[in-house]
Design a protein around this motif. Sequence first.
Motif, PDB file in Angstrom:
ATOM      1  N   ILE A 111      23.542 -68.975  -6.505  1.00  0.00           N
ATOM      2  CA  ILE A 111      23.649 -69.462  -5.128  1.00  0.00           C
ATOM      3  C   ILE A 111      24.798 -70.463  -5.072  1.00  0.00           C
ATOM      4  O   ILE A 111      24.735 -71.543  -5.668  1.00  0.00           O
ATOM      5  CB  ILE A 111      22.353 -70.145  -4.660  1.00  0.00           C
ATOM      6  N   GLU A 125      27.610 -72.905  -2.960  1.00  0.00           N
ATOM      7  CA  GLU A 125      27.509 -73.833  -1.830  1.00  0.00           C
ATOM      8  C   GLU A 125      28.179 -73.265  -0.585  1.00  0.00           C
ATOM      9  O   GLU A 125      29.180 -72.545  -0.656  1.00  0.00           O
ATOM     10  CB  GLU A 125      28.152 -75.173  -2.187  1.00  0.00           C
ATOM     11  N   ALA A 142      27.318 -68.875  -0.712  1.00  0.00           N
ATOM     12  CA  ALA A 142      25.907 -68.499  -0.585  1.00  0.00           C
ATOM     13  C   ALA A 142      25.554 -67.540  -1.734  1.00  0.00           C
ATOM     14  O   ALA A 142      25.764 -67.892  -2.896  1.00  0.00           O
ATOM     15  CB  ALA A 142      25.628 -67.903   0.786  1.00  0.00           C
ATOM     16  N   ALA A 165      19.896 -64.469   0.857  1.00  0.00           N
ATOM     17  CA  ALA A 165      20.711 -65.213   1.823  1.00  0.00           C
ATOM     18  C   ALA A 165      19.936 -65.551   3.091  1.00  0.00           C
ATOM     19  O   ALA A 165      20.325 -66.472   3.821  1.00  0.00           O
ATOM     20  CB  ALA A 165      21.962 -64.416   2.182  1.00  0.00           C
ATOM     21  N   HIS A 172      17.438 -67.152   3.474  1.00  0.00           N
ATOM     22  CA  HIS A 172      16.960 -68.533   3.425  1.00  0.00           C
ATOM     23  C   HIS A 172      18.074 -69.528   3.762  1.00  0.00           C
ATOM     24  O   HIS A 172      17.799 -70.717   3.978  1.00  0.00           O
ATOM     25  CB  HIS A 172      16.400 -68.851   2.037  1.00  0.00           C
ATOM     26  N   LEU A 173      19.322 -69.058   3.782  1.00  0.00           N
ATOM     27  CA  LEU A 173      20.474 -69.932   4.026  1.00  0.00           C
ATOM     28  C   LEU A 173      21.114 -69.689   5.389  1.00  0.00           C
ATOM     29  O   LEU A 173      21.797 -70.575   5.917  1.00  0.00           O
ATOM     30  CB  LEU A 173      21.542 -69.695   2.936  1.00  0.00           C
TER      31      LEU A 173
END
Length: 320
Positions: A43, A45, A210, A292, A294-295
């Motif tokens: 993951i 940033e 991500a 992804a 969740h982001l």
Amino acid sequence: MNRPIDREPAPSAVELVRAAGLWASGTLRPRQPDRRLIDSIAIAELPTAGPTVTVRALPQIARYVPAAGLVEGASLFRRLPSAMTTFVVEHPSATFLVDPGFCIDARTRVLDELPWATRLLVTPPKGTLSTVDGLTRCPPTRAPDFALPTHAHWDHVCGLLDLPGLEVRLRTVERDWIMAGRRAPAGGVRTALTDGRRIVTYDLDGPPVATFTASHDLFDDGSVLVVELAGHTPGSVGVLLRAGTGWVLLAGDAAWHHEQVDRLRQKPAIPGEFVDEDRDTAFATMHRLHLARHLARVIPTHDLDATSSLSGCDDHPSPH
């Protein structure tokens, strides 16, 4: 003078029988997630500073399709709303369209190039709005400066036929795939992307972001990142946007419905075997979308349930 129609060959009987067998098998026993792949995905940033953009889905009507035709292993008796969605993104420096997907008179201009069996599966209902009509009903603050297709299938570029002169930003590998071969993807793709139109190519020259392995910063300010979503076509991408309410990922056809992303399911073999260039790569990409979510809010282009959350126009047609 009418342009010659470059008809796409119909699938052979052997291909159809094989795909039917795979569809039946996948309906009973859908392909399972690769846990080792999930555990291996790093993951990276997301940018933490920069401007925000607005993103809206142009108004569109629904086509209700069997869930088992969108999500492997889904119920044979449920139906899900699908749509030919175009997005308008407004950045401080430019306004652009993501997936200008439907043109006026599409049945005669592009769908005649598809095999009859394919036409039965993909022809949208009467009343489907063209991209240019959607822009008229729900105009952006300024006219679009360019279009950014997530990939070069007819239902993501057909609307360009009604927008002559509009610049297109296209990933280099995708441009080469449709332009260099003897045949382009059927449905007027090559015509929509040529006819004197300026094509500006780009590469995914930026770092991982991500869950995605590579990116391209469209405005060099961290607000619009094009990310790798290969598998559906060789150069399929997603458009990761810093909206005012959080990150949004326009995922093109890497997924057809958010249920695929949530449950980590691939497309069914019919029609997945005929529309995904690389099924294994496409399924690997689905793993990245699954994490992804969740982001960022993941929005498949044809998922009306998901795209309706981006509707910002009072003149949104009622589903039929």
